[in-house]
Scaffold this motif. Structure first.
Motif, mmCIF file in Angstrom:
data_model
loop_
_atom_site.group_PDB
_atom_site.id
_atom_site.type_symbol
_atom_site.label_atom_id
_atom_site.label_comp_id
_atom_site.label_asym_id
_atom_site.label_seq_id
_atom_site.Cartn_x
_atom_site.Cartn_y
_atom_site.Cartn_z
ATOM 1 N N CYS A 9 0.829 -1.198 0.000
ATOM 2 C CA CYS A 9 0.000 0.000 0.000
ATOM 3 C C CYS A 9 0.870 1.257 0.000
ATOM 4 O O CYS A 9 1.821 1.366 0.784
ATOM 5 C CB CYS A 9 -0.907 -0.005 1.231
ATOM 6 S SG CYS A 9 -1.984 1.439 1.326
ATOM 7 N N ASP A 10 0.530 2.206 -0.847
ATOM 8 C CA ASP A 10 1.229 3.491 -0.898
ATOM 9 C C ASP A 10 0.974 4.316 0.366
ATOM 10 O O ASP A 10 1.790 5.142 0.738
ATOM 11 C CB ASP A 10 0.752 4.323 -2.099
ATOM 12 C CG ASP A 10 1.108 3.699 -3.424
ATOM 13 O OD1 ASP A 10 2.066 2.911 -3.483
ATOM 14 O OD2 ASP A 10 0.407 3.993 -4.417
ATOM 15 N N GLU A 11 -0.167 4.081 0.981
ATOM 16 C CA GLU A 11 -0.585 4.881 2.134
ATOM 17 C C GLU A 11 0.027 4.376 3.448
ATOM 18 O O GLU A 11 0.697 5.115 4.146
ATOM 19 C CB GLU A 11 -2.117 4.869 2.229
ATOM 20 C CG GLU A 11 -2.695 5.857 3.196
ATOM 21 C CD GLU A 11 -2.647 7.273 2.662
ATOM 22 O OE1 GLU A 11 -2.609 8.184 3.498
ATOM 23 O OE2 GLU A 11 -2.638 7.481 1.431
ATOM 24 N N GLU A 13 1.913 1.424 3.712
ATOM 25 C CA GLU A 13 3.127 0.659 3.420
ATOM 26 C C GLU A 13 3.079 -0.798 3.895
ATOM 27 O O GLU A 13 4.105 -1.453 4.008
ATOM 28 C CB GLU A 13 4.366 1.375 3.953
ATOM 29 C CG GLU A 13 4.543 2.744 3.338
ATOM 30 C CD GLU A 13 5.786 3.472 3.805
ATOM 31 O OE1 GLU A 13 6.494 2.969 4.699
ATOM 32 O OE2 GLU A 13 6.049 4.560 3.259
ATOM 33 N N CYS A 37 -6.956 -1.644 0.151
ATOM 34 C CA CYS A 37 -5.993 -2.135 1.135
ATOM 35 C C CYS A 37 -6.761 -2.613 2.364
ATOM 36 O O CYS A 37 -7.571 -1.858 2.916
ATOM 37 C CB CYS A 37 -5.006 -1.022 1.526
ATOM 38 S SG CYS A 37 -3.913 -1.479 2.894
ATOM 39 N N TYR A 44 -7.819 1.634 -4.588
ATOM 40 C CA TYR A 44 -7.047 1.712 -5.826
ATOM 41 C C TYR A 44 -7.986 1.388 -6.980
ATOM 42 O O TYR A 44 -8.509 0.282 -7.065
ATOM 43 C CB TYR A 44 -5.883 0.724 -5.808
ATOM 44 C CG TYR A 44 -4.824 1.074 -4.795
ATOM 45 C CD1 TYR A 44 -3.759 1.900 -5.135
ATOM 46 C CD2 TYR A 44 -4.896 0.588 -3.496
ATOM 47 C CE1 TYR A 44 -2.786 2.230 -4.205
ATOM 48 C CE2 TYR A 44 -3.926 0.908 -2.552
ATOM 49 C CZ TYR A 44 -2.879 1.734 -2.922
ATOM 50 O OH TYR A 44 -1.916 2.064 -1.997
#
Length: 104
Positions: A9-11, A13, A37, A44
């Motif tokens: 996850c980009d948010e 991690e 996520c 996403y």
């Protein structure tokens, strides 16, 4: 066969497995396909479709099914060209729809 995909996850991690996509009707005949996520619920978006795009996708699957049963090179080449043209049109429409939705 395992179709899960590893993701980070980009948010938050955190690592997780994408095991499937969800679809949500967002109005005006538009569907949003996405995954989330499981740790922080960040969404996403994979893609958007409308009825025209879904019809093109059905058309592509039909050509691909026919391709498996083709008996002549000429027919195979014609089907491959139809698939290529329909995929290009579908990509163009999907890009335009995403742009319209995300840039409102």
């Amino acid at each position: 066969m395992n179709n899960a995909i590893n993701a980070i996850c980009d948010e938050c991690e955190q690592e997780y497995l994408i095991t499937g996509l969800e679809t949500e009707n967002i109005g005006e005949d538009i569907e949003k396909t996405f995954f989330t996520c499981p740790h922080c619920d960040k969404e996403y978006i994979a893609f958007y479709t409308d009825s025209e795009i879904r019809n093109l996708q059905t058309e592509i699957r039909s050509y691909q099914w026919q391709l498996g049963k083709v008996q002549t090179v000429k027919r195979r080449d014609r089907l491959l060209k139809q698939i290529e043209q329909t995929q290009a049109k579908n990509k163009e429409k999907m890009t335009a729809l995403r742009h319209m939705i995300e840039n409102q």
